[in-house]
Write a protein that holds these residues in place. Structure first.
Motif, PDB file in Angstrom:
ATOM      1  N   ALA A  77     -19.683  20.885 -20.944  1.00  0.00           N
ATOM      2  CA  ALA A  77     -19.516  21.334 -21.857  1.00  0.00           C
ATOM      3  C   ALA A  77     -19.284  21.601 -23.086  1.00  0.00           C
ATOM      4  O   ALA A  77     -20.614  21.261 -23.915  1.00  0.00           O
ATOM      5  CB  ALA A  77     -19.106  22.651 -21.154  1.00  0.00           C
ATOM      6  N   GLU A  78     -18.442  20.535 -23.070  1.00  0.00           N
ATOM      7  CA  GLU A  78     -18.172  20.241 -24.515  1.00  0.00           C
ATOM      8  C   GLU A  78     -18.968  19.305 -25.002  1.00  0.00           C
ATOM      9  O   GLU A  78     -19.262  19.277 -26.051  1.00  0.00           O
ATOM     10  CB  GLU A  78     -16.838  20.210 -24.833  1.00  0.00           C
ATOM     11  N   GLY A  79     -19.641  18.501 -24.088  1.00  0.00           N
ATOM     12  CA  GLY A  79     -19.691  17.223 -24.646  1.00  0.00           C
ATOM     13  C   GLY A  79     -21.477  17.460 -25.308  1.00  0.00           C
ATOM     14  O   GLY A  79     -22.447  17.630 -26.195  1.00  0.00           O
ATOM     15  N   TYR A  80     -22.015  18.466 -24.329  1.00  0.00           N
ATOM     16  CA  TYR A  80     -23.703  18.784 -24.531  1.00  0.00           C
ATOM     17  C   TYR A  80     -23.199  20.004 -25.845  1.00  0.00           C
ATOM     18  O   TYR A  80     -23.719  20.010 -26.867  1.00  0.00           O
ATOM     19  CB  TYR A  80     -23.728  20.510 -23.783  1.00  0.00           C
ATOM     20  N   LEU A  94     -23.077  17.474 -28.769  1.00  0.00           N
ATOM     21  CA  LEU A  94     -24.739  17.107 -29.200  1.00  0.00           C
ATOM     22  C   LEU A  94     -25.372  17.835 -29.734  1.00  0.00           C
ATOM     23  O   LEU A  94     -26.057  17.697 -30.740  1.00  0.00           O
ATOM     24  CB  LEU A  94     -24.998  16.934 -27.507  1.00  0.00           C
ATOM     25  N   ALA A  95     -25.234  19.433 -29.300  1.00  0.00           N
ATOM     26  CA  ALA A  95     -25.881  19.729 -29.759  1.00  0.00           C
ATOM     27  C   ALA A  95     -25.792  20.671 -31.520  1.00  0.00           C
ATOM     28  O   ALA A  95     -26.382  20.536 -32.502  1.00  0.00           O
ATOM     29  CB  ALA A  95     -25.792  21.439 -29.143  1.00  0.00           C
ATOM     30  N   GLU A  96     -24.015  19.822 -31.773  1.00  0.00           N
ATOM     31  CA  GLU A  96     -23.439  20.677 -32.869  1.00  0.00           C
ATOM     32  C   GLU A  96     -24.706  19.083 -33.822  1.00  0.00           C
ATOM     33  O   GLU A  96     -24.560  19.422 -35.284  1.00  0.00           O
ATOM     34  CB  GLU A  96     -22.181  20.639 -33.385  1.00  0.00           C
ATOM     35  N   TRP A  97     -24.163  18.120 -33.762  1.00  0.00           N
ATOM     36  CA  TRP A  97     -24.481  16.978 -34.054  1.00  0.00           C
ATOM     37  C   TRP A  97     -25.893  16.871 -34.574  1.00  0.00           C
ATOM     38  O   TRP A  97     -26.523  16.186 -35.897  1.00  0.00           O
ATOM     39  CB  TRP A  97     -24.212  15.545 -33.773  1.00  0.00           C
ATOM     40  N   GLU A  98     -26.590  17.885 -33.940  1.00  0.00           N
ATOM     41  CA  GLU A  98     -28.311  17.700 -33.882  1.00  0.00           C
ATOM     42  C   GLU A  98     -28.371  18.444 -34.883  1.00  0.00           C
ATOM     43  O   GLU A  98     -29.260  17.993 -35.856  1.00  0.00           O
ATOM     44  CB  GLU A  98     -29.141  17.613 -32.553  1.00  0.00           C
ATOM     45  N   GLU A 127     -34.489  11.502 -27.866  1.00  0.00           N
ATOM     46  CA  GLU A 127     -33.058  10.788 -27.530  1.00  0.00           C
ATOM     47  C   GLU A 127     -32.182  11.136 -26.204  1.00  0.00           C
ATOM     48  O   GLU A 127     -32.549  12.320 -25.401  1.00  0.00           O
ATOM     49  CB  GLU A 127     -32.125  11.247 -28.446  1.00  0.00           C
ATOM     50  N   VAL A 128     -31.961   9.966 -25.657  1.00  0.00           N
ATOM     51  CA  VAL A 128     -31.357   9.930 -23.757  1.00  0.00           C
ATOM     52  C   VAL A 128     -29.250  10.206 -24.435  1.00  0.00           C
ATOM     53  O   VAL A 128     -29.460   8.856 -24.796  1.00  0.00           O
ATOM     54  CB  VAL A 128     -31.694   9.158 -23.225  1.00  0.00           C
ATOM     55  N   PHE A 129     -28.582  10.659 -23.166  1.00  0.00           N
ATOM     56  CA  PHE A 129     -27.274  10.427 -23.884  1.00  0.00           C
ATOM     57  C   PHE A 129     -27.002  11.611 -22.432  1.00  0.00           C
ATOM     58  O   PHE A 129     -27.364  11.585 -21.700  1.00  0.00           O
ATOM     59  CB  PHE A 129     -26.697  11.768 -24.027  1.00  0.00           C
ATOM     60  N   ASN A 130     -25.166  10.380 -22.584  1.00  0.00           N
ATOM     61  CA  ASN A 130     -24.975  10.340 -20.893  1.00  0.00           C
ATOM     62  C   ASN A 130     -23.536  11.429 -20.821  1.00  0.00           C
ATOM     63  O   ASN A 130     -23.121  10.937 -21.864  1.00  0.00           O
ATOM     64  CB  ASN A 130     -25.116   8.723 -19.922  1.00  0.00           C
ATOM     65  N   ARG A 138     -19.562   7.652 -29.219  1.00  0.00           N
ATOM     66  CA  ARG A 138     -19.858   7.289 -31.153  1.00  0.00           C
ATOM     67  C   ARG A 138     -20.660   8.078 -31.524  1.00  0.00           C
ATOM     68  O   ARG A 138     -20.278   8.167 -32.956  1.00  0.00           O
ATOM     69  CB  ARG A 138     -21.064   5.884 -30.808  1.00  0.00           C
ATOM     70  N   VAL A 139     -21.859   9.106 -31.364  1.00  0.00           N
ATOM     71  CA  VAL A 139     -23.023   9.933 -32.464  1.00  0.00           C
ATOM     72  C   VAL A 139     -22.019  11.205 -32.614  1.00  0.00           C
ATOM     73  O   VAL A 139     -22.075  11.861 -33.744  1.00  0.00           O
ATOM     74  CB  VAL A 139     -24.441   9.522 -32.489  1.00  0.00           C
ATOM     75  N   THR A 140     -20.949  11.464 -31.414  1.00  0.00           N
ATOM     76  CA  THR A 140     -20.358  12.784 -31.744  1.00  0.00           C
ATOM     77  C   THR A 140     -19.197  13.065 -31.684  1.00  0.00           C
ATOM     78  O   THR A 140     -18.246  13.658 -32.385  1.00  0.00           O
ATOM     79  CB  THR A 140     -21.317  13.919 -30.789  1.00  0.00           C
TER      80      THR A 140
END
Length: 125
Positions: free
Chosen positions: A11-14, A17-21, A31-34, A96-98
């Motif tokens: 959940a924290e990963g999602y 990712l939402a905050e980064w977007e 974009e694809v993220f695992n 790396r990105v978030t």
């Protein structure tokens, strides 16, 4: 190889990712993220050994068999464990990105904690 991640870490990963977007004004898609644990994979062997230790089952008595090869009366333990397909993912891009990092232990590292949480949730409905 089985990838796993605690539901709270996922959940924290999602959220990361939402905050980064939002911050980077990325329009969803393309974009694809695992999301996975520490870039460390679980293995069927490691999971089964941890389960055996937790439930007091002699690991030497455990055999890996296909369901169709079970003899009458043999118990395909544990029934709920889905380990019949490999999963190989990488979460380097998300990290790396978030800057996201998982914090909870792998299943095999804390199977007792996860077992008790499951039992409490099941009891609570």
């Amino acid at each position: 190889i089985c990838q796993g991640v605690h539901v709270d870490d996922c959940a924290e990963g999602y959220v990361a990712l939402a905050e980064w977007e939002v911050v980077n004004k990325v329009e969803g898609g393309g974009e694809v993220f695992n999301v996975s644990s520490r870039g460390t994979e679980e293995t069927v062997d490691g999971i089964v050994k941890a389960l055996c230790e937790e439930y007091g089952v002699d690991f030497e008595r455990v055999r890996y068999v296909k369901p169709e090869d079970l003899q009458e009366g043999e118990n395909p333990w544990p029934l709920e464990l889905v380990v019949d397909f490999p999963q190989w993912t990488g979460d380097e891009k998300l990290r790396r990105v978030t800057g996201w990092r998982d914090r909870r232990p792998l299943f095999r590292e804390a199977v007792g904690v996860y077992r008790r949480a499951y039992e409490a949730a099941k009891e609570g409905g």
